[in-house]
Write a protein that holds these residues in place. Structure first.
Motif, PDB file in Angstrom:
ATOM      1  N   ALA A 170       0.850  -1.192   0.000  1.00 26.47           N
ATOM      2  CA  ALA A 170       0.000   0.000   0.000  1.00 26.47           C
ATOM      3  C   ALA A 170       0.883   1.239   0.000  1.00 26.47           C
ATOM      4  CB  ALA A 170      -0.926   0.013   1.211  1.00 26.47           C
ATOM      5  N   ALA A 171       0.535   2.204  -0.833  1.00 31.36           N
ATOM      6  CA  ALA A 171       1.223   3.495  -0.889  1.00 31.36           C
ATOM      7  C   ALA A 171       0.255   4.551  -0.357  1.00 31.36           C
ATOM      8  CB  ALA A 171       1.644   3.821  -2.319  1.00 31.36           C
ATOM      9  N   VAL A 172       0.590   5.148   0.774  1.00 36.30           N
ATOM     10  CA  VAL A 172      -0.361   5.982   1.517  1.00 36.30           C
ATOM     11  C   VAL A 172       0.069   7.438   1.518  1.00 36.30           C
ATOM     12  CG1 VAL A 172      -1.398   6.390   3.780  1.00 36.30           C
ATOM     13  CG2 VAL A 172      -0.987   4.046   2.989  1.00 36.30           C
ATOM     14  N   GLN A 173      -0.868   8.312   1.153  1.00 37.47           N
ATOM     15  CA  GLN A 173      -0.644   9.748   1.264  1.00 37.47           C
ATOM     16  C   GLN A 173      -1.788  10.368   2.058  1.00 37.47           C
ATOM     17  OE1 GLN A 173      -1.847   8.347  -1.454  1.00 37.47           O
ATOM     18  NE2 GLN A 173      -3.446   9.624  -2.370  1.00 37.47           N
ATOM     19  N   LEU A 177       6.325   0.215   6.884  1.00 36.80           N
ATOM     20  CA  LEU A 177       7.688  -0.108   6.482  1.00 36.80           C
ATOM     21  C   LEU A 177       8.581   1.118   6.487  1.00 36.80           C
ATOM     22  CD1 LEU A 177       9.787  -2.089   5.318  1.00 36.80           C
ATOM     23  CD2 LEU A 177       8.902  -1.520   3.031  1.00 36.80           C
ATOM     24  N   GLU A 178       8.121   2.206   5.857  1.00 36.92           N
ATOM     25  CA  GLU A 178       8.954   3.410   5.770  1.00 36.92           C
ATOM     26  C   GLU A 178       8.116   4.600   5.348  1.00 36.92           C
ATOM     27  OE1 GLU A 178      11.906   3.017   2.658  1.00 36.92           O
ATOM     28  OE2 GLU A 178      10.599   1.666   1.532  1.00 36.92           O
ATOM     29  N   ALA A 179       8.657   5.782   5.653  1.00 30.76           N
ATOM     30  CA  ALA A 179       8.078   7.044   5.210  1.00 30.76           C
ATOM     31  C   ALA A 179       9.077   7.726   4.291  1.00 30.76           C
ATOM     32  CB  ALA A 179       7.757   7.938   6.402  1.00 30.76           C
ATOM     33  N   VAL A 180       8.588   8.206   3.168  1.00 32.37           N
ATOM     34  CA  VAL A 180       9.453   8.819   2.161  1.00 32.37           C
ATOM     35  C   VAL A 180       8.892  10.196   1.828  1.00 32.37           C
ATOM     36  CG1 VAL A 180      10.082   6.559   1.231  1.00 32.37           C
ATOM     37  CG2 VAL A 180       8.159   7.810   0.232  1.00 32.37           C
ATOM     38  N   LEU A 233      -8.424  -1.225   6.664  1.00 35.77           N
ATOM     39  CA  LEU A 233      -8.072  -1.674   5.319  1.00 35.77           C
ATOM     40  C   LEU A 233      -6.568  -1.793   5.138  1.00 35.77           C
ATOM     41  CD1 LEU A 233      -8.473  -2.134   2.240  1.00 35.77           C
ATOM     42  CD2 LEU A 233      -8.751   0.346   2.024  1.00 35.77           C
ATOM     43  N   VAL A 234      -5.859  -0.704   5.345  1.00 41.52           N
ATOM     44  CA  VAL A 234      -4.458  -0.653   4.919  1.00 41.52           C
ATOM     45  C   VAL A 234      -3.556  -1.547   5.766  1.00 41.52           C
ATOM     46  CG1 VAL A 234      -3.533   1.249   6.332  1.00 41.52           C
ATOM     47  CG2 VAL A 234      -2.791   0.973   3.956  1.00 41.52           C
ATOM     48  N   LEU A 235      -3.890  -1.746   7.047  1.00 47.42           N
ATOM     49  CA  LEU A 235      -3.030  -2.573   7.888  1.00 47.42           C
ATOM     50  C   LEU A 235      -3.086  -4.048   7.520  1.00 47.42           C
ATOM     51  CD1 LEU A 235      -3.502  -0.935  11.411  1.00 47.42           C
ATOM     52  CD2 LEU A 235      -1.622  -0.629   9.783  1.00 47.42           C
ATOM     53  N   CYS A 236      -3.982  -4.413   6.602  1.00 49.60           N
ATOM     54  CA  CYS A 236      -4.020  -5.787   6.094  1.00 49.60           C
ATOM     55  C   CYS A 236      -3.020  -6.012   4.963  1.00 49.60           C
ATOM     56  CB  CYS A 236      -5.425  -6.140   5.614  1.00 49.60           C
ATOM     57  SG  CYS A 236      -6.638  -6.313   6.938  1.00 49.60           S
ATOM     58  N   ALA A 237      -2.458  -4.943   4.420  1.00 48.03           N
ATOM     59  CA  ALA A 237      -1.462  -5.090   3.358  1.00 48.03           C
ATOM     60  C   ALA A 237      -0.176  -5.667   3.942  1.00 48.03           C
ATOM     61  CB  ALA A 237      -1.191  -3.741   2.694  1.00 48.03           C
ATOM     62  N   ASP A 238       0.593  -6.340   3.100  1.00 46.97           N
ATOM     63  CA  ASP A 238       1.846  -6.931   3.576  1.00 46.97           C
ATOM     64  C   ASP A 238       2.881  -5.863   3.899  1.00 46.97           C
ATOM     65  OD1 ASP A 238       0.979  -9.635   3.250  1.00 46.97           O
ATOM     66  OD2 ASP A 238       1.279  -9.414   1.092  1.00 46.97           O
ATOM     67  N   LEU A 239       2.973  -4.849   3.064  1.00 46.28           N
ATOM     68  CA  LEU A 239       3.942  -3.779   3.253  1.00 46.28           C
ATOM     69  C   LEU A 239       3.246  -2.439   3.048  1.00 46.28           C
ATOM     70  CD1 LEU A 239       6.893  -5.256   1.132  1.00 46.28           C
ATOM     71  CD2 LEU A 239       6.676  -5.323   3.626  1.00 46.28           C
ATOM     72  N   ILE A 240       3.591  -1.450   3.873  1.00 50.44           N
ATOM     73  CA  ILE A 240       2.991  -0.124   3.762  1.00 50.44           C
ATOM     74  C   ILE A 240       4.103   0.910   3.656  1.00 50.44           C
ATOM     75  CG2 ILE A 240       1.474   1.577   4.834  1.00 50.44           C
ATOM     76  CD1 ILE A 240       0.318  -0.759   6.513  1.00 50.44           C
ATOM     77  N   ILE A 241       4.023   1.710   2.611  1.00 47.84           N
ATOM     78  CA  ILE A 241       4.922   2.849   2.426  1.00 47.84           C
ATOM     79  C   ILE A 241       4.068   4.103   2.466  1.00 47.84           C
ATOM     80  CG2 ILE A 241       6.591   3.969   0.894  1.00 47.84           C
ATOM     81  CD1 ILE A 241       7.060   1.193  -0.360  1.00 47.84           C
ATOM     82  N   ALA A 242       4.528   5.127   3.146  1.00 49.06           N
ATOM     83  CA  ALA A 242       3.729   6.344   3.259  1.00 49.06           C
ATOM     84  C   ALA A 242       4.564   7.570   2.930  1.00 49.06           C
ATOM     85  CB  ALA A 242       3.164   6.483   4.679  1.00 49.06           C
ATOM     86  N   GLY A 243       3.890   8.590   2.428  1.00 54.72           N
ATOM     87  CA  GLY A 243       4.522   9.883   2.304  1.00 54.72           C
ATOM     88  C   GLY A 243       4.716  10.488   3.680  1.00 54.72           C
ATOM     89  N   LEU A 261       6.656   9.346  -3.230  1.00 51.41           N
ATOM     90  CA  LEU A 261       5.909   8.182  -2.751  1.00 51.41           C
ATOM     91  C   LEU A 261       5.574   7.197  -3.860  1.00 51.41           C
ATOM     92  CD1 LEU A 261       4.284   6.562  -0.667  1.00 51.41           C
ATOM     93  CD2 LEU A 261       2.350   8.103  -1.125  1.00 51.41           C
ATOM     94  N   GLN A 262       4.907   7.659  -4.904  1.00 52.42           N
ATOM     95  CA  GLN A 262       4.432   6.740  -5.932  1.00 52.42           C
ATOM     96  C   GLN A 262       5.588   6.059  -6.666  1.00 52.42           C
ATOM     97  OE1 GLN A 262       1.393   5.818  -5.942  1.00 52.42           O
ATOM     98  NE2 GLN A 262       0.665   7.423  -4.547  1.00 52.42           N
ATOM     99  N   GLU A 263       6.601   6.819  -6.998  1.00 56.48           N
ATOM    100  CA  GLU A 263       7.759   6.243  -7.687  1.00 56.48           C
ATOM    101  C   GLU A 263       8.462   5.219  -6.804  1.00 56.48           C
ATOM    102  OE1 GLU A 263      11.928   7.680  -9.863  1.00 56.48           O
ATOM    103  OE2 GLU A 263      10.527   9.156  -9.025  1.00 56.48           O
ATOM    104  N   HIS A 264       8.585   5.532  -5.522  1.00 49.64           N
ATOM    105  CA  HIS A 264       9.250   4.631  -4.590  1.00 49.64           C
ATOM    106  C   HIS A 264       8.462   3.331  -4.427  1.00 49.64           C
ATOM    107  CE1 HIS A 264      12.148   3.939  -1.297  1.00 49.64           C
ATOM    108  NE2 HIS A 264      11.137   3.326  -0.691  1.00 49.64           N
ATOM    109  N   ALA A 265       7.147   3.452  -4.301  1.00 50.07           N
ATOM    110  CA  ALA A 265       6.312   2.259  -4.156  1.00 50.07           C
ATOM    111  C   ALA A 265       6.356   1.411  -5.423  1.00 50.07           C
ATOM    112  CB  ALA A 265       4.881   2.668  -3.825  1.00 50.07           C
TER     113      ALA A 265
END
Length: 302
Positions: free
Chosen positions: A133-136, A208-211, A146-156, A216-220
């Protein structure tokens, strides 16, 4: 389901992107979004050309929870139907009635309804393929279910997480907080409903990380593409191996309680008062009144 109205999908280099596409409504959750998301995840998981599922969102917010204007109205309308069984003369109405003469709350129907949302979110967890999941922006309330069910979460770095309904009118249905944060930190944030900046969420291991927001989108996409280099069979086995640890810790039991308690929390006296206030002044004003003492979310002092 040939066309979606609440989301869109695209595929590139083994990665299926599923975009929540209700930006003007901050991608709030509705029954239509629930059904379409469930279908889109199943379709991606069944597609042999897809190795990774990437959940994304259009607009300034990833998901601001449930579209609660319809939810509070639905609860109010259900609970103001004529009672099917009258209260015997001289006796007080049962304590689970919304008010004198109202229909008894059907806890089983409530559970089945909420479970339909929970089952959709869990598609991210139980999909055989890795989910990212890519979160902004805002990811709060039902958005975290919803989002905490994803395997990996990256956020802005500007993203914010939290479960403000823990202050009144809800509990986390998927109950993923302890598994993500650990016992003490999960209590810290659920007992207050306080918001969590993405940078802090990353330090605590919630994500997982904040960028930087602009990256965000490119990193995800880059992480999803890198994972997609691994054979599907390997990805499936490795995901199962990791997820089984949480399953063995009793995740299904926690989820059952979370979904049941969510219904109960919406039917306490405080929960019913919140619905009544929402119908009188509008949901957004009722939420503002709830959060003003804490000075966060929409009530943050500027």
């Amino acid at each position: 389901m040939d066309r979606y109205t609440t989301l869109r999908t695209e595929t590139s280099a083994g990665v299926r992107s599923i975009w929540l596409a209700r930006p003007d409504e901050y991608n709030t959750i509705t029954p239509a979004l629930r059904d379409e998301l469930s279908h889109a995840i199943d379709a991606a998981d069944a597609d042999p050309q897809v190795r990774v599922i990437l959940l994304r969102a259009e607009g300034p917010a990833f998901c601001a929870g449930y579209g609660l204007d319809w939810a509070t109205e639905a609860q109010a309308s259900r609970e103001n139907r004529p009672a099917e069984r009258a209260t015997p003369a001289g006796q007080r109405p049962a304590p689970w009635r919304a008010s004198d003469g109202d229909r008894v709350w059907d806890s089983v129907a409530d559970y089945r309804f909420m479970k339909s949302f929970v089952d959709a979110y869990l598609k991210l967890w139980y999909a055989t393929k890795p989910t990212i999941a890519a979160v902004q922006g805002w990811c709060i309330g039902g958005g975290t279910d919803l989002v905490l069910c994803a395997d990996l979460i990256i956020a802005g770095e500007g993203a914010r997480f939290g479960y403000p309904p823990s202050r009144v009118w809800g509990t986390p249905t998927t109950a993923m907080w302890v598994y993500r944060l650990g016992l003490e930190r999960a209590k810290r944030y659920l007992l207050t409903g306080d918001e969590i900046p993405a940078t802090e969420a990353a330090v605590m291991g919630m994500i997982l990380e904040a960028v930087p927001d602009e990256a965000l989108q490119e990193h995800a996409e880059a992480l999803a593409a890198r994972i997609a280099l691994v054979p599907t069979s390997q990805l499936v086995m490795l995901k199962l191996l990791c997820n089984q640890t949480a399953e063995n810790m009793g995740m299904a039991s926690s989820r059952l309680l979370g979904t049941l308690f969510d219904g109960i929390a919406r039917h306490t006296q405080e929960g019913l008062d919140f619905v009544e206030r929402s119908m009188a002044v509008g949901f957004r004003e009722a939420v503002r009144e709830r959060d003003d003492p804490f000075g966060d979310y929409g009530s943050r002092r500027r």
